[in-house]
Scaffold this motif. Structure first.
Motif, PDB file in Angstrom:
ATOM      1  N   LYS A   1       0.735  -0.612  -0.163  1.00 27.07           N
ATOM      2  CA  LYS A   1      -0.132   0.244  -0.297  1.00 27.07           C
ATOM      3  C   LYS A   1       0.730   1.609  -0.215  1.00 27.07           C
ATOM      4  O   LYS A   1       1.771   0.728   0.921  1.00 27.07           O
ATOM      5  N   VAL A   2       0.333   1.898  -0.699  1.00 25.22           N
ATOM      6  CA  VAL A   2       1.424   3.684  -0.853  1.00 25.22           C
ATOM      7  C   VAL A   2       0.239   4.284  -0.604  1.00 25.22           C
ATOM      8  O   VAL A   2      -0.040   4.948  -0.958  1.00 25.22           O
ATOM      9  N   VAL A   3       0.807   5.227   0.461  1.00 24.46           N
ATOM     10  CA  VAL A   3       0.052   6.229   1.352  1.00 24.46           C
ATOM     11  C   VAL A   3       1.293   7.678   0.906  1.00 24.46           C
ATOM     12  O   VAL A   3       1.990   8.452   0.859  1.00 24.46           O
ATOM     13  N   SER A   4       0.920   8.345  -0.526  1.00 26.54           N
ATOM     14  CA  SER A   4       0.886   9.910  -0.111  1.00 26.54           C
ATOM     15  C   SER A   4      -0.031  11.111   0.241  1.00 26.54           C
ATOM     16  O   SER A   4      -0.951  11.133   0.334  1.00 26.54           O
TER      17      SER A   4
ATOM     18  N   ARG B   1       4.778  -1.500   3.392  1.00 22.33           N
ATOM     19  CA  ARG B   1       4.083   0.307   3.200  1.00 22.33           C
ATOM     20  C   ARG B   1       4.852   0.789   3.183  1.00 22.33           C
ATOM     21  O   ARG B   1       6.275   1.265   3.465  1.00 22.33           O
ATOM     22  N   ILE B   2       4.433   1.891   1.785  1.00 19.07           N
ATOM     23  CA  ILE B   2       5.095   3.269   0.993  1.00 19.07           C
ATOM     24  C   ILE B   2       4.420   4.663   1.648  1.00 19.07           C
ATOM     25  O   ILE B   2       3.779   4.188   1.525  1.00 19.07           O
ATOM     26  N   VAL B   3       5.317   5.415   2.187  1.00 19.03           N
ATOM     27  CA  VAL B   3       4.764   6.650   2.286  1.00 19.03           C
ATOM     28  C   VAL B   3       5.125   7.963   1.682  1.00 19.03           C
ATOM     29  O   VAL B   3       7.099   8.000   1.450  1.00 19.03           O
ATOM     30  N   VAL B   4       5.241   8.275   0.274  1.00 20.94           N
ATOM     31  CA  VAL B   4       5.277   9.581  -0.278  1.00 20.94           C
ATOM     32  C   VAL B   4       5.399  10.756  -0.224  1.00 20.94           C
ATOM     33  O   VAL B   4       3.636  10.792   0.496  1.00 20.94           O
ATOM     34  N   THR B   5       5.776  11.823   0.177  1.00 14.80           N
ATOM     35  CA  THR B   5       5.638  13.443   0.226  1.00 14.80           C
ATOM     36  C   THR B   5       6.128  14.118  -1.123  1.00 14.80           C
ATOM     37  O   THR B   5       6.978  13.735  -1.249  1.00 14.80           O
ATOM     38  N   THR B   6       4.869  14.989  -1.447  1.00 10.61           N
ATOM     39  CA  THR B   6       5.156  15.366  -2.889  1.00 10.61           C
ATOM     40  C   THR B   6       4.216  17.066  -2.787  1.00 10.61           C
ATOM     41  O   THR B   6       3.062  16.982  -2.244  1.00 10.61           O
ATOM     42  N   ARG B   7       4.588  18.263  -3.509  1.00 14.57           N
ATOM     43  CA  ARG B   7       3.939  19.211  -3.323  1.00 14.57           C
ATOM     44  C   ARG B   7       2.866  18.696  -4.518  1.00 14.57           C
ATOM     45  O   ARG B   7       2.135  20.498  -5.281  1.00 14.57           O
TER      46      ARG B   7
ATOM     47  N   ASN C   1      -0.207   9.303  -9.695  1.00 12.64           N
ATOM     48  CA  ASN C   1       0.779   8.670 -10.048  1.00 12.64           C
ATOM     49  C   ASN C   1       0.709   7.266  -8.778  1.00 12.64           C
ATOM     50  O   ASN C   1       1.156   6.555  -8.996  1.00 12.64           O
ATOM     51  N   CYS C   2       2.042   7.786  -7.760  1.00 12.64           N
ATOM     52  CA  CYS C   2       2.158   6.959  -6.635  1.00 12.64           C
ATOM     53  C   CYS C   2       1.439   6.597  -6.243  1.00 12.64           C
ATOM     54  O   CYS C   2       1.555   4.997  -6.135  1.00 12.64           O
ATOM     55  N   SER C   3       0.513   6.649  -5.645  1.00 10.92           N
ATOM     56  CA  SER C   3      -0.965   5.615  -5.040  1.00 10.92           C
ATOM     57  C   SER C   3      -1.879   5.387  -5.917  1.00 10.92           C
ATOM     58  O   SER C   3      -3.311   4.505  -5.538  1.00 10.92           O
ATOM     59  N   SER C   4      -1.817   5.099  -6.946  1.00 11.50           N
ATOM     60  CA  SER C   4      -2.972   4.912  -8.231  1.00 11.50           C
ATOM     61  C   SER C   4      -3.201   3.161  -8.236  1.00 11.50           C
ATOM     62  O   SER C   4      -4.745   3.442  -8.370  1.00 11.50           O
ATOM     63  N   ASP C   5      -2.809   2.200  -7.447  1.00  9.85           N
ATOM     64  CA  ASP C   5      -2.894   1.322  -7.262  1.00  9.85           C
ATOM     65  C   ASP C   5      -3.147   0.547  -5.569  1.00  9.85           C
ATOM     66  O   ASP C   5      -2.721  -0.191  -5.273  1.00  9.85           O
ATOM     67  N   GLY C   6      -4.982   0.631  -5.806  1.00 12.77           N
ATOM     68  CA  GLY C   6      -5.317   1.026  -4.485  1.00 12.77           C
ATOM     69  C   GLY C   6      -4.637   1.881  -3.328  1.00 12.77           C
ATOM     70  O   GLY C   6      -4.634   1.490  -1.934  1.00 12.77           O
ATOM     71  N   GLY C   7      -3.830   2.689  -3.252  1.00 19.25           N
ATOM     72  CA  GLY C   7      -3.372   3.654  -2.611  1.00 19.25           C
ATOM     73  C   GLY C   7      -4.198   4.512  -1.969  1.00 19.25           C
ATOM     74  O   GLY C   7      -5.488   4.597  -2.417  1.00 19.25           O
TER      75      GLY C   7
END
Length: 451
Positions: free
Chosen positions: A190-193, A297-303, A310-316
């Motif tokens: 799971k990817v949470v942005s 699990r992956i956590v991404v931060t972005t502006r 895009n980062c959380s497109s697959d079920g995130g």
């Protein structure tokens, strides 16, 4: 933050279009003019390409600054001359110079000669500016990692919990998103942005989440990216964090990714990727951090909202950060300025409200300005800081980190939007800009489209 490069490219771009138009139409067919206009365009094309290259440099060396300034002034002179030339030729064609008298013909010849001489002189100046660049080898080198300044985001990684405001709610929400499962998804990656503008506290929030749940994974790491990422270095930092050994600096990206996949095959990992700027960097990272069906699990931060999607497109999940409300802004400011959550000096209330209004709920701005007022109790000093918020405060070395962090967003803009942003600086701070007024401002290029 060097806005002048954006202004320079905003001048040279439209000017190149004018020069090309002159060559394509009958304007440039006048005797003695065509050759010089073509030479001007060729020189300016090279200058514009160089300006585009240095536009992404956050700091210019003194030689490059001087060269940029000369190109900008030369471009203004060129534009004035070309506009005068077009106006002169248009008047001829409109019959405004149709008189056949001897003196009128003499005036027309003199006018043509004057404009042709100006264009020739400008061409000579352009050639000299180009030669000077080559003569002194004026180039903008990229600073090495050993000489580059400390990452301005570093303090956010070590912020003390008791100095934070309104962090518990967002932290709990993101942890719930990372830990809750739907039917059949308990082992899925799971990817949470976390997305929001610069200064909202994305890094601080991600770090608090990471510190809270990292013990639930067999390996974990927190890695910051940059606007111009070195992907081999980033992958190496992630590899070290999750315990990958046996790689060398000679390994290419493909070899590093293969080692990731072998090492993480049966491990539940938690990785925080802080400050991702584009999807290309994410695609490379995602190849290494694959779905090993171990509940990683992956956590991404972005502006950038599109990067977050895009980062959380697959079920995130994408968490949108918002500015602090006024009450929380006030609590944070008073905590940093006085060590208390309430204002103890009623005489400063009106000035405080003015400062908070200008800070706009940005924790970075609030903590930066409040740090300037620690142990300051006089109303005059507070009013001085309130008045200075804006361009004056940006030149204060004590707020350098805030300026650098916010400037990252400027350099991420496309070149034409940087130019538009730069030209807005001709208007006073905090004023309402009417579209008609902006269009009629002489210094704003006409190729900027206003919606």
């Amino acid at each position: 933050m060097d806005l002048l490069v954006g202004v320079s490219t905003g001048v040279t771009g439209p000017l190149l279009s004018k020069l090309s138009m002159l060559l394509d139409q009958e304007y440039g067919k006048l005797k003695g003019v065509h050759k010089h206009i073509k030479s001007l365009r060729d020189e300016l094309t090279i200058m514009n390409a160089t300006l585009q290259m240095i536009a992404n440099s956050e700091e210019l060396n003194p030689q490059m600054k001087d060269w940029r300034d000369k190109v900008r002034e030369l471009a203004y002179d060129m534009e004035d001359c070309i506009d005068e030339f077009i106006t002169f030729v248009d008047h001829e064609h409109d019959g405004l110079m149709a008189s056949k008298g001897f003196f009128h013909k003499l005036k027309k010849v003199k006018a043509r000669y004057k404009i042709a001489s100006q264009i020739k002189e400008l061409k000579t100046c352009a050639v000299e500016v180009s030669k000077r660049q080559m003569r002194y080898n004026i180039v903008q080198s990229t600073p090495s990692s050993s000489t580059s300044s400390i990452d301005p985001r570093l303090p956010a990684l070590y912020e003390e919990v008791d100095r934070l405001v309104d962090i518990d709610g967002p932290k709990k929400h993101i942890i719930e998103c990372l830990t809750k499962f739907t039917e059949g998804s308990s082992t899925q990656l799971k990817v949470v942005s976390i997305v929001g503008c610069g200064g909202l506290g994305k890094t601080t929030l991600a770090k608090q989440v990471y510190q809270t749940i990292k013990s639930q994974s067999s390996c974990s790491t927190f890695v910051s990216v940059s606007r111009n990422p070195n992907m081999k270095k980033i992958l190496r930092n992630i590899a070290e964090g999750v315990g990958i050994i046996g790689y060398t600096t000679d390994d290419d990206i493909e070899q590093v990714i293969d080692k990731f996949r072998k090492h993480l095959q049966c491990k539940r990992y938690l990785v925080v990727i802080d400050d991702v700027w584009d999807t290309e960097a994410w695609k490379v990272i995602r190849l290494a951090l694959f779905d090993n069906r171990s509940g990683s699990r992956i956590v991404v931060t972005t502006r950038n909202a599109s990067v977050a999607s895009n980062c959380s497109s697959d079920g995130g999940y994408v968490y949108h950060m918002e500015p602090l409300c006024f009450a929380d802004s006030k609590r944070l400011f008073c905590k940093r300025a006085f060590g208390l959550e309430e204002l103890c000096y009623p005489r400063l209330k009106e000035v405080l409200y003015g400062i908070l209004k200008k800070c706009g709920g940005l924790p970075l701005a609030i903590t930066t300005v409040s740090s300037l007022l620690v142990d300051q109790r006089t109303k005059d000093e507070w009013e001085r800081v309130l008045t200075a918020i804006g361009s004056t405060l940006a030149n204060n070395p004590d707020v350098g980190n805030m300026t650098k962090i916010l400037s990252f967003s400027y350099f991420d803009l496309p070149h034409h939007l940087r130019t538009c942003f730069s030209y807005l600086s001709v208007f006073p701070e905090d004023c309402e800009i009417e579209k008609k007024h902006l269009i009629n401002t002489p210094s704003v290029p006409q190729n900027i489209t206003l919606g």
